[in-house]
Design an enzyme around this catalytic site. Structure first.
Site, mmCIF file in Angstrom:
data_model
loop_
_atom_site.group_PDB
_atom_site.id
_atom_site.type_symbol
_atom_site.label_atom_id
_atom_site.label_comp_id
_atom_site.label_asym_id
_atom_site.label_seq_id
_atom_site.Cartn_x
_atom_site.Cartn_y
_atom_site.Cartn_z
ATOM 1 N N LYS A 121 32.907 32.027 41.162
ATOM 2 C CA LYS A 121 33.098 31.715 39.742
ATOM 3 C C LYS A 121 33.171 30.211 39.445
ATOM 4 O O LYS A 121 33.932 29.753 38.613
ATOM 5 C CB LYS A 121 34.340 32.433 39.202
ATOM 6 N N ASP A 131 43.060 40.143 40.569
ATOM 7 C CA ASP A 131 43.162 40.624 39.190
ATOM 8 C C ASP A 131 42.896 42.122 39.072
ATOM 9 O O ASP A 131 43.418 42.782 38.172
ATOM 10 C CB ASP A 131 42.254 39.836 38.250
#
Length: 490
Positions: free
Chosen positions: A199, A235
């Site tokens: 990311k 997450d």
């Protein structure tokens, strides 16, 4: 022909000169269905045959999706096995989380959520089923995303200390759950080594290191707040924990946002790669962080990889890595659509072959554009025209707008169907009815059709009953719940 249909059909024909009307418009014996199709196309144009043909590789059949499921299941089994874990692409990292929240959790808990260009610090107060949250978002400049690990964690610790001091809680020992949304190899609930950055991050000196220790070192260098790191999690684990706090049937956590990943509840006896002594063997279950974004790195997805996917991969900061994620997630969805549009313009199939300069630039077609364009009602192109105007294209035809919408829908539909194949594979592996899938992430949350596309496709690909549940602040609340559950066990 029915009178009502003939009247509408005739009125539409009168809006066009004879030379613009196909001959069958004048034939009163034309089949009603053909006339309905013609009327529909006059009112709402459809993507052209040439456009459909140029984009056909983005359309996945159920047979292809079933093969995706089979190969993903094989990779998950390799990740769980002690013998093949080290070489597995889908790592299936053990989280060492073996207890789900039961609703009795009480107290103040911090959560730190790091997984993108911003991170959040949260104070969550739990009192059985009552929940209160205070939070603040902090930016991570790109210089820190590409700097040293020490700089990154010092910045995080500084923001964490400011947050605690603003609440005047610097003298209280606060349990903290750390959501770290990057691939981790965990050796315990509070020990996790970074496997790779994703990311857009590429901080030096962190890969292979224990990120809990790096955070604790940064906090200790300041020595101005009392924080007890009780657990590190991804997450997806946070999403599962957050949804399980409200829904005891939640057994899968899914992220479809900047990145994509999933976790699920596995039988402890199947988690052969867990380190003996670091978990309770008598407990029946353990959460597994699949890290399915890496799926495809061993050529197992070559049968559905397109020229657009290859271009995305070649121009990324991690070529040949995270291939499944690059086909699904929000970080790449807009660029995938742009690459398709670029091909169509170059072929003279879109905008009359005229190319606005901004559309030639990587990253200029944002993922939010995909959702906004698909949010236009059928036959209305308000959002589409505004977006194309931003890119330098004005006075575009309805047909061009419909073709752009079609491209966006193909990219998002493929992402939804690949996510569905992954979830279907997990449901088959678990073999249970009435499993709730907790889902978070901007793509799932904001795309107008993603939920419905997934619900339909998962049902087609497997037979177990399931529900999809939007997570409420999974990575924040979930981290606090991991800290709450862990601190009660100490």
């Amino acid at each position: 022909m029915k009178t009502k249909n003939k009247s509408l059909f005739s009125k539409l024909c009168k809006c066009y000169s004879k030379k613009d009307i196909p001959r069958r418009c004048e034939n009163t014996d034309t089949d009603n269905e053909n006339e309905a199709d013609f009327v529909e196309n006059l009112v709402h144009p459809n993507p052209t045959t040439e456009i459909r043909d140029a984009c056909k590789d983005l359309v996945l059949s159920d047979d292809q999706l079933q093969l995706v499921m089979q190969r993903l299941t094989d990779e998950i089994n390799r990740g769980l096995s002690r013998e093949t874990h080290d070489d597995a692409i889908v790592k299936c990292f053990t989280t060492y989380v073996q207890d789900l929240p039961n609703g009795t959790e009480k107290g103040n808990f911090l959560a730190l959520d790091l997984g993108g260009t911003n991170f959040r610090v949260l104070l969550i107060t739990l009192d059985r089923q009552n929940f209160d949250m205070k939070s603040k978002i902090y930016a991570i400049p790109q210089s820190l995303m590409l700097g040293t690990g020490t700089q990154l964690f010092d910045h995080i610790a500084q923001c964490l200390a400011l947050f605690v001091k603003d609440l005047n809680m610097q003298h209280e020992v606060l349990p903290l759950g750390f959501t770290f949304s990057f691939p981790l190899s965990q050796h315990g609930l509070t020990k996790g080594n970074l496997v790779r950055w994703t990311k857009g991050f590429n901080c030096s000196g962190v890969i292979g290191e224990d990120v809990v220790a790096l955070l604790e070192d940064a906090i200790n260098r300041r020595n101005d707040v009392k924080i007890d790191v009780c657990g590190i999690l991804n997450d997806t684990t946070g999403t599962l924990m957050s949804c399980a706090w409200k829904n005891r049937n939640c057994r899968i956590g899914l992220i479809v946002g900047t990145g994509s990943n999933a976790c699920y509840v596995e039988k402890t006896k199947n988690v052969q790669c867990a380190i003996p002594g670091n978990y309770a063997e008598h407990k029946p279950y353990m959460l597994i962080n699949t890290e399915w974004g890496a799926f495809g790195e061993n050529d197992t997805l070559d049968f559905i990889i397109t020229e657009f996917d290859r271009a995305i991969d070649e121009n990324s900061i991690n070529p040949s890595k995270q291939l499944f994620e690059k086909m699904i997630s929000g970080m790449y969805m807009g660029e995938l659509a742009r690459l398709v549009l670029e091909k169509l313009v170059n072929a003279g199939l879109l905008f009359g072959g005229k190319f606005p300069s901004d559309l030639r630039k990587r990253g200029k077609f944002f993922t939010k554009y995909v959702s906004e364009i698909e949010n236009d009602p059928k036959g209305r192109y308000t959002n589409c025209r505004e977006i194309l105007a931003e890119l330098g294209l004005r006075n575009v035809s309805d047909q061009d707008c419909e073709n752009v919408r079609y491209v966006c829908s193909l990219v998002s539909r493929r992402a939804a169907h690949l996510s569905s194949a992954g979830i279907a594979a997990l449901l088959n592996k678990m073999g249970e009815d009435n499993v709730t899938v907790g889902i978070d992430g901007s793509v799932y949350r904001f795309h107008p059709h993603f939920h419905d596309l997934m619900t339909a496709k998962i049902s087609e690909l497997q037979s177990y009953k399931f529900d999809l549940m939007l997570s409420e602040d999974g990575s924040g609340r979930g981290a606090a719940l991991v800290a709450a559950v862990a601190s009660q066990k100490r």
